[in-house]
Design an enzyme around this catalytic site. Structure first.
Site, short mmCIF file in Angstrom:
data_model
loop_
_atom_site.label_atom_id
_atom_site.label_comp_id
_atom_site.label_asym_id
_atom_site.label_seq_id
_atom_site.Cartn_x
_atom_site.Cartn_y
_atom_site.Cartn_z
N TYR A 280 11.99 22.02 -5.13
CA TYR A 280 12.10 20.99 -6.17
C TYR A 280 12.69 19.78 -5.48
O TYR A 280 13.81 19.38 -5.73
CB TYR A 280 13.01 21.54 -7.27
CG TYR A 280 13.15 20.74 -8.54
CD1 TYR A 280 12.05 20.30 -9.26
CD2 TYR A 280 14.42 20.45 -9.04
CE1 TYR A 280 12.20 19.60 -10.44
CE2 TYR A 280 14.59 19.76 -10.22
CZ TYR A 280 13.48 19.33 -10.92
OH TYR A 280 13.64 18.64 -12.10
N HIS B 215 10.70 12.88 -8.91
CA HIS B 215 10.28 13.88 -9.89
C HIS B 215 11.49 14.50 -10.59
O HIS B 215 11.51 14.62 -11.83
CB HIS B 215 9.46 14.98 -9.21
CG HIS B 215 9.12 16.12 -10.11
ND1 HIS B 215 8.25 16.02 -11.17
CD2 HIS B 215 9.54 17.42 -10.11
CE1 HIS B 215 8.14 17.18 -11.79
NE2 HIS B 215 8.91 18.05 -11.17
N GLN C 151 7.51 27.28 -20.24
CA GLN C 151 8.61 27.10 -19.29
C GLN C 151 9.87 26.59 -19.96
O GLN C 151 10.98 27.07 -19.68
CB GLN C 151 8.17 26.12 -18.19
CG GLN C 151 9.21 25.90 -17.10
CD GLN C 151 8.72 24.94 -16.02
OE1 GLN C 151 7.58 24.51 -16.04
NE2 GLN C 151 9.59 24.63 -15.09
N ASP D 77 0.40 23.63 -8.31
CA ASP D 77 1.23 24.70 -8.88
C ASP D 77 1.24 24.53 -10.40
O ASP D 77 2.14 23.94 -10.98
CB ASP D 77 2.65 24.64 -8.31
CG ASP D 77 3.42 25.91 -8.56
OD1 ASP D 77 2.79 26.96 -8.75
OD2 ASP D 77 4.66 25.86 -8.58
N GLU E 21 1.42 19.10 -5.33
CA GLU E 21 2.33 19.58 -4.30
C GLU E 21 1.58 19.75 -2.98
O GLU E 21 0.35 19.74 -2.92
CB GLU E 21 2.94 20.94 -4.69
CG GLU E 21 3.77 20.92 -5.96
CD GLU E 21 4.62 22.17 -6.12
OE1 GLU E 21 5.03 22.77 -5.08
OE2 GLU E 21 4.89 22.57 -7.27
N THR F 61 6.84 19.35 -7.03
CA THR F 61 6.02 18.23 -7.44
C THR F 61 6.38 16.97 -6.67
O THR F 61 7.55 16.63 -6.52
CB THR F 61 6.19 17.98 -8.95
OG1 THR F 61 5.87 19.17 -9.66
CG2 THR F 61 5.28 16.87 -9.43
N ASP G 98 9.01 28.03 -4.00
CA ASP G 98 8.68 26.69 -4.47
C ASP G 98 9.95 25.86 -4.54
O ASP G 98 10.92 26.26 -5.20
CB ASP G 98 8.01 26.76 -5.85
CG ASP G 98 7.37 25.44 -6.25
OD1 ASP G 98 6.91 24.71 -5.36
OD2 ASP G 98 7.31 25.15 -7.46
#
Length: 426
Positions: free
Chosen positions: A137, A142, A250, A243, A211, A359, A135
């Protein structure tokens, strides 16, 4: 090889609504269970699912070098591993057979009964066996929003962010297809002020993440890299991705090693993989980058895609409220840059691997790709059509992601990526 399947003048002898995500120019690939309880690889035209296993067995792929069982499997991995030449030959042939000028299948009722199903007659399954999931970023908007929320807004982006596509390795075992409910996760969260013992229980800040994800084919051996100019040759296609994220879990766990239990409980994908070939007419200029990337990340030509994205929330027994309208073209780091960076250290990539975009947020508030941003960490709740408010996602809410590209000639879409949140297990 000429991609004749993309001809915008094509019409199918199947009835296809003008606003369908799946015209004859799309020809995505997926896996489904037929009304006869047979798992097969297939495609979709309009509201019809096409059994490619039966299509192959009845001779409609004659002349294309395919193994006898290529489409009689429960994943697309082997087909994807065959490479771009095969993908194009197969898409072109399907387009030819279902073209309004071709009568062999249209006029053969026995064959049609074996090959063509109404979409409501089939059950969509996970299209690939995902061996590895990364994944990224990669949305500047974002990353800036999140950095502003959790750090000094003047230093929202860390120094490395503008130099490389930041990513982490996710959990492939919890990737699920659209329609499977998501159980609210349980875990640790930050201690109350003045206390040292963390809280434990169901996540109170459950979020979606808008996503997209690309699916790769086998590309490089251990120790080799994929040159950026070849990267798109190894990308089969794209799916929509939610996701899911437990923000409270987190935020407590992510320092120093990044996402873990707050992210690995569920990742929902749409069932149809739309090929890069089908999306070729929708390439757009890449975003301007602040720094000139290092040579291995420098791209030539258009590598971004104009894909409209939408997110809706539907509470139980209420109408849906659209809360996000965004676009994949906002991504700062392109898929080609992501794949080139992923392999620059010699990491091998296999058929069926999935790479999430991270995202996707745009420049306006209605284009932010998560509740974290839309409500600014819960400070500005969203009011839904039924009058209720949301800071994050409630139990029994259904989150729906849609995506499509459209020009004056054709609309190519992904359908829906749907997930309903169930209460946490006691």
């Amino acid at each position: 090889m000429l991609i004749t399947a993309n001809d915008p003048k094509r019409k199918s002898w199947l009835n296809v609504d003008k606003n369908s995500d799946f015209p004859i120019q799309n020809i995505p690939f997926g896996v489904f269970l037929t009304r006869d309880d047979i798992i097969t690889i297939g495609t979709r035209i309009g509201d019809y699912a096409i059994d490619l296993g039966a299509f192959h067995q009845l001779g409609y792929f004659d002349g294309i070098p395919l193994t006898d069982d290529m489409f009689l499997q429960d994943t697309l991995n082997d087909f994807i591993a065959d490479g771009r030449k095969t993908w194009r030959l197969v898409r072109n042939r399907i387009a030819d057979v279902f073209d309004s000028t071709y009568s062999a299948l249209r006029d053969n009722e026995e064959h049609r009964e074996k090959i063509i199903f109404k979409i409501e007659e089939v059950e969509m399954l996970l299209p690939v066996s995902v061996g590895d999931y990364t994944d990224f970023y990669a949305s500047k908007e974002h990353a800036t929003n999140v950095g502003s929320l959790f750090r000094d807004p003047e230093n929202a982006l860390l120094p490395n962010w503008l130099q490389l596509p930041v990513g982490y390795h996710g959990r492939s075992s919890s990737i699920i297809q659209s329609g499977i409910p998501v159980r609210r996760p349980v875990g640790q969260s930050r201690p109350n002020e003045g206390e040292t013992t963390p809280n434990f229980g169901p996540s109170k800040l459950l979020d979606f993440e808008l996503e997209m994800a690309f699916i790769t084919t086998a590309s490089n051996n251990l120790g080799e890299r994929i040159p950026i100019e070849e990267a798109e040759d190894y990308i089969f296609g794209l799916v929509l991705l939610n996701d899911w994220s437990a923000r409270d879990i987190q935020s407590w766990e992510y320092v120093p090693l990044g996402p873990f239990l707050g992210k690995n409980f569920a990742s929902t994908i749409s069932p149809w993989i739309v090929t890069l070939d089908a999306l070729a007419p929708f390439k757009v200029d890449n975003p301007e980058q602040v720094h000139t990337p290092l040579p291995y990340l420098q791209v030539e030509g258009k590598k971004s895609y104009d894909i409209n994205l939408q997110v809706g929330i539907k509470p139980e027994n209420a109408t849906e409220t659209i809360i996000v309208n965004s676009n994949f073209k906002y991504m700062y780091w392109t898929m080609a840059q992501q794949l080139a960076h992923h392999t620059v250290n010699g990491c091998p990539v296999n058929a069926g691997d999935m790479m999430g975009s991270g995202t996707i947020s745009g420049p306006t508030k209605d284009s932010f790709g998560s509740m974290l941003e839309l409500t600014w960490k819960g400070q500005h709740p969203i009011t839904l059509n039924d009058g209720t408010q949301r800071k994050f996602i409630n139990d029994n809410d259904t989150v729906i992601i849609r995506g499509y590209s459209k020009n004056n000639d054709v609309r190519i879409g992904f359908g829906e990526c749907v997930g309903k949140v169930l209460p946490a297990n006691k």
